[in-house]
Scaffold this motif. Sequence first.
Motif, PDB file in Angstrom:
ATOM      1  N   TRP A 114      23.392 -12.231  19.982  1.00 22.45           N
ATOM      2  CA  TRP A 114      23.659 -10.956  19.646  1.00 22.45           C
ATOM      3  C   TRP A 114      23.450 -10.449  19.212  1.00 22.45           C
ATOM      4  CZ3 TRP A 114      25.015 -13.897  14.276  1.00 22.45           C
ATOM      5  CH2 TRP A 114      26.342 -14.768  14.120  1.00 22.45           C
ATOM      6  N   ALA A 115      21.186 -10.527  19.267  1.00 24.13           N
ATOM      7  CA  ALA A 115      20.224 -10.060  19.845  1.00 24.13           C
ATOM      8  C   ALA A 115      20.565  -9.170  21.088  1.00 24.13           C
ATOM      9  CB  ALA A 115      18.951 -10.533  19.927  1.00 24.13           C
ATOM     10  N   ASN A 116      20.812  -9.233  21.702  1.00 22.80           N
ATOM     11  CA  ASN A 116      21.223  -8.712  23.452  1.00 22.80           C
ATOM     12  C   ASN A 116      22.689  -7.873  23.714  1.00 22.80           C
ATOM     13  OD1 ASN A 116      21.307  -8.790  26.529  1.00 22.80           O
ATOM     14  ND2 ASN A 116      23.187  -8.932  26.766  1.00 22.80           N
ATOM     15  N   ASN A 117      23.373  -8.050  22.613  1.00 31.59           N
ATOM     16  CA  ASN A 117      24.555  -6.990  22.621  1.00 31.59           C
ATOM     17  C   ASN A 117      23.392  -6.223  21.285  1.00 31.59           C
ATOM     18  OD1 ASN A 117      26.630  -8.661  22.976  1.00 31.59           O
ATOM     19  ND2 ASN A 117      26.646  -8.956  21.499  1.00 31.59           N
ATOM     20  N   ASP A 118      23.024  -6.154  20.308  1.00 36.08           N
ATOM     21  CA  ASP A 118      22.030  -4.816  20.173  1.00 36.08           C
ATOM     22  C   ASP A 118      21.417  -3.419  21.630  1.00 36.08           C
ATOM     23  OD1 ASP A 118      23.057  -4.893  17.977  1.00 36.08           O
ATOM     24  OD2 ASP A 118      21.395  -5.629  16.216  1.00 36.08           O
ATOM     25  N   ILE A 119      20.684  -4.486  21.787  1.00 39.51           N
ATOM     26  CA  ILE A 119      19.373  -4.616  23.210  1.00 39.51           C
ATOM     27  C   ILE A 119      21.001  -3.839  24.637  1.00 39.51           C
ATOM     28  CG2 ILE A 119      18.469  -4.925  24.944  1.00 39.51           C
ATOM     29  CD1 ILE A 119      17.910  -7.636  23.741  1.00 39.51           C
TER      30      ILE A 119
END
Length: 245
Positions: A63-68
Amino acid sequence: MKLKKYNNMINEINIKELLNSIENRMKKLKTFEKEAGEDLNKVELDSIEVMNLILNLRMCLDWANNDIMEKVDAEMLKHNTKRKKQNDYFPYKETEAELEKSIPQIKQYLPNVYGIISSIQYFDNNQHWLTNICKLTKNIKHKTKEEQVKETSVAEINFANHINLPVGGNSNIKISGNYVDGVKQENDVIIKNGKVESTDKLLRVIENAEFKFKESNIFILKLLYTSYEGIKEFHRALYKELNKI
């Protein structure tokens, strides 16, 4: 044309809520493990819950990767360029050269974020939790479950509910000529490498238990708690940086 600043970091809240859920569920497993030292019927942790926790921890990273990547896209758009391929999964690499090759856009357009990602890689902090969580996630997708082993060690010896003698995990102890309530004990207390070899009925041995994956020899709760703390700190640092952009 002035670009609208992207600030809808919805996964920041989603990850925080999921981490809170993970913490509460780990506490239940910790209680079970604590009780398993004295309960011979508790032979393994809830395997479905363990697998779900591992998958949830990995989900936080993805999920964090998506925001990045949303931020990367916004920065690349300013330079009239687009990514050639999707980066759907959070990266974990053995060397910095491999990491640079896998996420060149992040290093180029969000160098501070790249530094935060690098900080939790094995090559940067010499901790295995990220690699272990990601590899176990792959294994879970191809197995029904990871086989567990219960490992016990002596925590303390209770002398007829009067005296508690703490014992280290790898201790070698021999106690001879024991009297409990004036009664001479028939056997010596002998502990080798934290394992009971001899004791007596009036002497109660209290054991610690830990569960680990048989194949990988990884202690389960140690991995879960270390990963939880690592991701919690990563989340804090990452979104502090992302929300500046």
